[in-house]
Design a protein around this motif. Structure first.
Motif, PDB file in Angstrom:
ATOM      1  N   LEU A 226       0.664  -1.103   0.076  1.00  0.00           N
ATOM      2  CA  LEU A 226       0.025   0.052   0.040  1.00  0.00           C
ATOM      3  C   LEU A 226       0.892   1.129   0.004  1.00  0.00           C
ATOM      4  O   LEU A 226       0.433   2.338  -0.399  1.00  0.00           O
ATOM      5  CB  LEU A 226      -0.896   0.029   1.192  1.00  0.00           C
ATOM      6  N   GLN A 227       2.182   1.292   0.532  1.00  0.00           N
ATOM      7  CA  GLN A 227       2.802   2.212   0.450  1.00  0.00           C
ATOM      8  C   GLN A 227       3.570   2.374  -0.774  1.00  0.00           C
ATOM      9  O   GLN A 227       3.596   3.181  -1.451  1.00  0.00           O
ATOM     10  CB  GLN A 227       4.076   2.146   1.580  1.00  0.00           C
ATOM     11  N   ALA A 228       3.828   1.279  -1.537  1.00  0.00           N
ATOM     12  CA  ALA A 228       4.810   1.369  -2.718  1.00  0.00           C
ATOM     13  C   ALA A 228       3.682   1.872  -3.842  1.00  0.00           C
ATOM     14  O   ALA A 228       4.194   2.506  -4.933  1.00  0.00           O
ATOM     15  CB  ALA A 228       5.089  -0.187  -2.967  1.00  0.00           C
ATOM     16  N   ASP A 229       2.351   1.345  -3.746  1.00  0.00           N
ATOM     17  CA  ASP A 229       1.523   1.891  -5.015  1.00  0.00           C
ATOM     18  C   ASP A 229       0.885   3.244  -4.595  1.00  0.00           C
ATOM     19  O   ASP A 229       0.036   3.636  -5.454  1.00  0.00           O
ATOM     20  CB  ASP A 229       0.407   0.903  -5.339  1.00  0.00           C
ATOM     21  N   GLY A 230       1.410   3.923  -3.595  1.00  0.00           N
ATOM     22  CA  GLY A 230       0.890   5.175  -3.274  1.00  0.00           C
ATOM     23  C   GLY A 230      -0.377   5.489  -2.519  1.00  0.00           C
ATOM     24  O   GLY A 230      -0.967   6.528  -2.356  1.00  0.00           O
ATOM     25  N   THR A 231      -0.988   4.096  -2.115  1.00  0.00           N
ATOM     26  CA  THR A 231      -2.715   4.219  -1.572  1.00  0.00           C
ATOM     27  C   THR A 231      -2.556   5.012  -0.522  1.00  0.00           C
ATOM     28  O   THR A 231      -3.439   5.719   0.142  1.00  0.00           O
ATOM     29  CB  THR A 231      -3.041   2.852  -1.434  1.00  0.00           C
ATOM     30  N   ILE A 232      -1.465   4.604   0.563  1.00  0.00           N
ATOM     31  CA  ILE A 232      -1.620   5.388   2.021  1.00  0.00           C
ATOM     32  C   ILE A 232      -1.300   6.692   1.651  1.00  0.00           C
ATOM     33  O   ILE A 232      -2.112   7.649   2.236  1.00  0.00           O
ATOM     34  CB  ILE A 232      -0.563   4.619   2.592  1.00  0.00           C
ATOM     35  N   GLN A 233      -0.432   7.246   0.794  1.00  0.00           N
ATOM     36  CA  GLN A 233      -0.064   8.654   0.829  1.00  0.00           C
ATOM     37  C   GLN A 233      -1.370   9.255   0.040  1.00  0.00           C
ATOM     38  O   GLN A 233      -1.744  10.391   0.547  1.00  0.00           O
ATOM     39  CB  GLN A 233       1.226   8.896  -0.116  1.00  0.00           C
ATOM     40  N   HIS A 234      -2.025   8.674  -0.801  1.00  0.00           N
ATOM     41  CA  HIS A 234      -3.038   8.943  -1.356  1.00  0.00           C
ATOM     42  C   HIS A 234      -4.223   9.644  -0.318  1.00  0.00           C
ATOM     43  O   HIS A 234      -5.066  10.666  -0.454  1.00  0.00           O
ATOM     44  CB  HIS A 234      -3.839   8.329  -2.601  1.00  0.00           C
TER      45      HIS A 234
END
Length: 249
Positions: A226-234
């Motif tokens: 989830l960090q690598a695909d940008g989900t958390i930051q989004h």
């Protein structure tokens, strides 16, 4: 023949372990407070908050079933200590010596988190060092953990919103709050507060009861994905933009 029997036994063990993982249902109560905005926003199914969105995604990615409960703040820590709940999200920086206790293991870091001493802007100059808490009456949120609360007198309120009101009404001179919740409620209440000294700074992690430690590799792998695909930051960006704050007033 012996190798063949061993291989079959290993396969059976893996199957049984995988089945056990698939059948595991972890109980949680993401709202340690009834209003940990913007991490959890009650009664807002469209915008349930940062953790309100991340937790179901994270455990689904880890292929672990979850069961949400709604314990009041004072009962949450008791429930975790006694196995009525299986996990929550905390920062080790909230605990003495960063120690979550012998009952728990922790996941890898989910996101960064910071607490500040908060006060009215006019008083901010008096609270530039964390050691200025010593011996003072300090606003805190009922049910929350503070690594050094033996050094000051807790004056508990039900939420970060009430902390801001308490400062305005001079019920306390200073309080401790996460930076995002404090800034959010200060804007909603049009209150002239300031973020003074940093009280704690660290990472938010899953605090998981030790009997479920075998699930950590799945959980950590899901966090990494989830960090690598940008989900958390989004999701973090969504809740730190003014548009979302306005929607959740």
């Amino acid at each position: 023949m012996k190798r063949s029997v061993t291989a079959v036994a290993c396969l059976m063990l893996c199957f049984i372990s995988g089945f056990a993982f698939a059948q595991t249902t972890l109980k949680y109560n993401v709202n340690g407070s009834s209003s940990w905005v913007p991490y959890y926003i009650p009664n807002a199914p469209e915008n349930p908050g940062i953790l309100g969105e991340i937790v179901p995604l994270l455990l689904a990615r880890a292929q672990i079933n979850i069961e949400k409960h709604n314990f009041p703040p004072r009962r949450t820590n008791y429930a975790l200590d006694n196995g009525l709940l299986d996990f929550d999200f905390v920062s080790p920086s909230w605990f003495p010596n960063n120690d979550l206790g012998e009952l728990f293991v922790q996941s890898s870091a989910l996101l960064a988190i910071q607490e500040n001493i908060i006060t009215l802007k006019a008083n901010a100059k008096d609270w530039q060092h964390a050691d200025q808490l010593t011996g003072k009456a300090i606003g805190t949120v009922r049910g929350y953990l503070y690594h050094n609360d033996a050094e000051f007198t807790r004056v508990d309120f039900i939420s970060e919103r009430e902390l801001i009101i308490a400062l305005e009404k001079n019920r306390v001179k200073a309080a401790i709050s996460g930076d995002l919740p404090a800034l959010y409620w200060a804007k909603q209440l049009n209150s002239p507060i300031a973020l003074a000294a940093i009280h704690s700074k660290g990472d938010l992690v899953m605090r998981l009861r030790k009997e479920h430690a075998a699930l950590l590799p799945q959980i950590n792998a899901a966090i990494a994905e989830l960090q690598a695909d940008g989900t958390i930051q989004h999701i973090i960006d969504k809740y730190t933009q003014q548009a979302v704050f306005e929607q959740t007033k």
